[in-house]
Design an enzyme around this catalytic site. Structure first.
Site, PDB file in Angstrom:
ATOM      1  N   ARG A 291       7.418  -3.708   5.403  1.00 10.64           N
ATOM      2  CA  ARG A 291       7.226  -3.940   6.840  1.00 10.64           C
ATOM      3  C   ARG A 291       7.436  -5.413   7.140  1.00 10.64           C
ATOM      4  O   ARG A 291       7.624  -6.210   6.233  1.00 10.64           O
ATOM      5  CB  ARG A 291       5.789  -3.568   7.224  1.00 10.64           C
ATOM      6  CG  ARG A 291       4.798  -4.333   6.363  1.00 10.64           C
ATOM      7  CD  ARG A 291       3.378  -4.232   6.831  1.00 10.64           C
ATOM      8  NE  ARG A 291       2.447  -4.685   5.807  1.00 10.64           N
ATOM      9  CZ  ARG A 291       2.108  -5.938   5.574  1.00 10.64           C
ATOM     10  NH1 ARG A 291       2.639  -6.904   6.286  1.00 10.64           N
ATOM     11  NH2 ARG A 291       1.252  -6.249   4.620  1.00 10.64           N
ATOM     12  N   VAL A 294       2.896 -10.807   8.634  1.00 11.87           N
ATOM     13  CA  VAL A 294       2.253 -11.764   9.548  1.00 11.87           C
ATOM     14  C   VAL A 294       2.994 -13.109   9.498  1.00 11.87           C
ATOM     15  O   VAL A 294       3.241 -13.746  10.519  1.00 11.87           O
ATOM     16  CB  VAL A 294       0.773 -11.973   9.149  1.00 11.87           C
ATOM     17  CG1 VAL A 294       0.115 -13.021  10.038  1.00 11.87           C
ATOM     18  CG2 VAL A 294       0.002 -10.664   9.192  1.00 11.87           C
TER      19      VAL A 294
END
Ligand code: ADP
Length: 447
Positions: A291, A294
């Protein structure tokens, strides 16, 4: 290209994805819980759908409601952000079954990398260097002792289903092994519903270095260099930089090349991060995140490439906008994660932000979904913003960071800003001389 993307997340990352969609001329739908009705991404989206009450399991993790929101609004793709459903293979599969594109890799790739034992096996097969340890799950103590003796103490017992730094136990000697094995298994069972654990060599003073990779959807893989995320507290990243102060260009292209090739061989599509521990010039794979992370903005800062644009392009079948040779690394970037927490005890500090003023100027980026008067709900993680600073080199980056931290004002709640103001003045940090234990030791001294 997609007509309409539904953003299945909240906070700064929902806003981050929304900005990319707007730039690409794609309509946006956001979903939100009742606690987030006033959130900035809800205000800025073209459409919003309230999908449930505050607890995540009833809203941001509620697959049924999110699919229904896609159908009601006619969204043709979903961006999951990070956390929540971003690494949920079932969610990816369900979307595909509904003819909705999941902006991320296939459910199968998520599944492989979500099982850390399977991930490590796959990494090894693809030629990625791994931490010495057990080949698979370890159940009995005898086997554990045999493996530990072979690789040498200290060892770490890790949960196959682990995440967020949970489910890990270190055994310094054989005497600790039995209890470490038992506690790791029972904690893993309780936390993840899966008590499979494995053993690996515990590296004593490693750095955490991760490589940003992308599969273009046509069988090609590229890397966007590395990030150094060694400054951690309780295995949670606090400060990230690109490039790593520990690597030279030759090491960067060597490990980057290995990762890009692995991604191509895997037939992976979209963004991923291959995480390593790095010690004495050697890389050891620990896991892969399937994914957006951050800390992706530090990579964007030094490459000038919008990684969310690339994710959307790849998911729509348009491939990457760059080839490996187009990706150049310019200067240095640092990200500070600003949490609504007491900077000494790290206990969450929800409440109303009475005043919010962000720094500006050349090389400064603030990704945050909060604003003056915003009330931070107590239900979600405490990240309220990220300060990302770019400079032509690390020295300039640090100078600029110090100035930006001075300008940053968040009143009404406690934040971790004071911690960063301390860190930026520290000699070890200035020299880039730190490992994954540095921050914990520093905080223990400060107490
Ligand atoms: P999670 O998925 O829970 O984040 P990781 O496998 O990524 O777990 O490990 C998280 C952190 O735990 C690492 O960044 C590092 O600080 C520590 N760690 C993990 N494996 C080892 C190891 N073999 N030796 C030393 N530290 C480790």
């Amino acid at each position: 290209m997609f007509q309409k993307i539904l953003i299945a997340n909240r906070g700064e990352i929902a806003l981050r994805v929304l900005r990319a969609c707007k730039e690409l001329g794609i309509q946006t739908v956001v979903v939100h819980s009742t606690a987030d009705a006033d959130a900035m991404h809800v205000r800025l989206a073209d459409e919003s759908v309230c999908i449930g009450p505050p607890p995540s399991r009833d809203s941001y993790l509620n697959i049924h409601q999110i699919v229904a929101a896609c159908e009601i609004t006619g969204a043709d793709a979903v961006h999951p952000g990070y956390g929540f459903l971003s690494e949920n293979a079932k969610f990816a599969d369900i979307l595909v079954a509904h003819n909705i594109t999941f902006i991320g890799p296939s459910g199968d790739h998520i599944r492989i990398m979500g099982d850390k034992i399977e991930a490590k096996r796959t990494a090894k097969r693809l030629g990625i260097p791994v931490v010495p340890g057990s080949d698979g799950a370890v159940t009995d103590e005898k086997e554990a002792k045999r493996i530990a003796a072979e690789i040498g103490y200290p060892v770490i017992i890790k949960a196959s289903a682990g995440g967020g730094g949970r489910g890990m136990k270190v055994a310094l000697t054989e005497a600790d092994l039995e209890i470490a094995l038992q506690t790791a298994r029972s904690e893993a069972g309780a936390a993840f519903g899966d008590d499979a654990v494995y053993i690996e060599k515990y590296l004593q003073k490693p750095r955490h270095i991760e490589v940003q990779v992308f599969g273009d959807g046509f069988g090609r893989g590229v890397h966007f260099g590395e990030r150094d995320c060694s400054l951690q507290r309780r295995h949670q990243k606090v400060w990230e930089e690109a490039n790593s102060p520990a690597l030279n260009a030759e090491e960067r292209s060597r490990i980057g090349g290995i990762c890009a090739k692995a991604i191509a061989d895997l037939g992976y599509s979209g963004a991923g991060t291959i995480e390593f521990l790095y010690e004495n010039g050697e890389f050891y794979f620990i896991e892969m995140n399937t994914r957006l992370q951050v800390e992706h903005p530090v990579t964007e800062a030094i490459t000038g490439i919008d990684l969310v644009h690339e994710q959307i392009r790849v998911a729509s079948g348009g491939g990457l906008s760059v080839r490996q040779e187009d990706i150049k690394f310019n200067g240095h970037a640092i990200e500070c994660r600003i949490n609504a927490e007491d900077p000494r005890t790290f206990t969450p500090s929800p409440g109303t932000i009475t005043h919010f003023h962000t720094p500006g100027g050349l090389g400064i980026r603030v990704d945050s979904g909060v604003y003056s008067g915003y009330k931070i709900p107590p239900y979600y993680d405490s990240l309220i913003g990220k300060l990302i600073v770019h400079g032509r080199n690390r020295v300039e980056c640090m100078m600029r960071l110090r100035r930006a931290l001075d300008e940053f004002v968040v009143d009404g709640i406690k934040t971790t800003l004071p911690l960063f103001r301390d860190l930026v003045g520290n000699a070890d940090i200035a020299n880039g001389d730190y490992d994954i234990h540095w921050l914990e030791k520093y905080l223990a001294k400060e107490e």
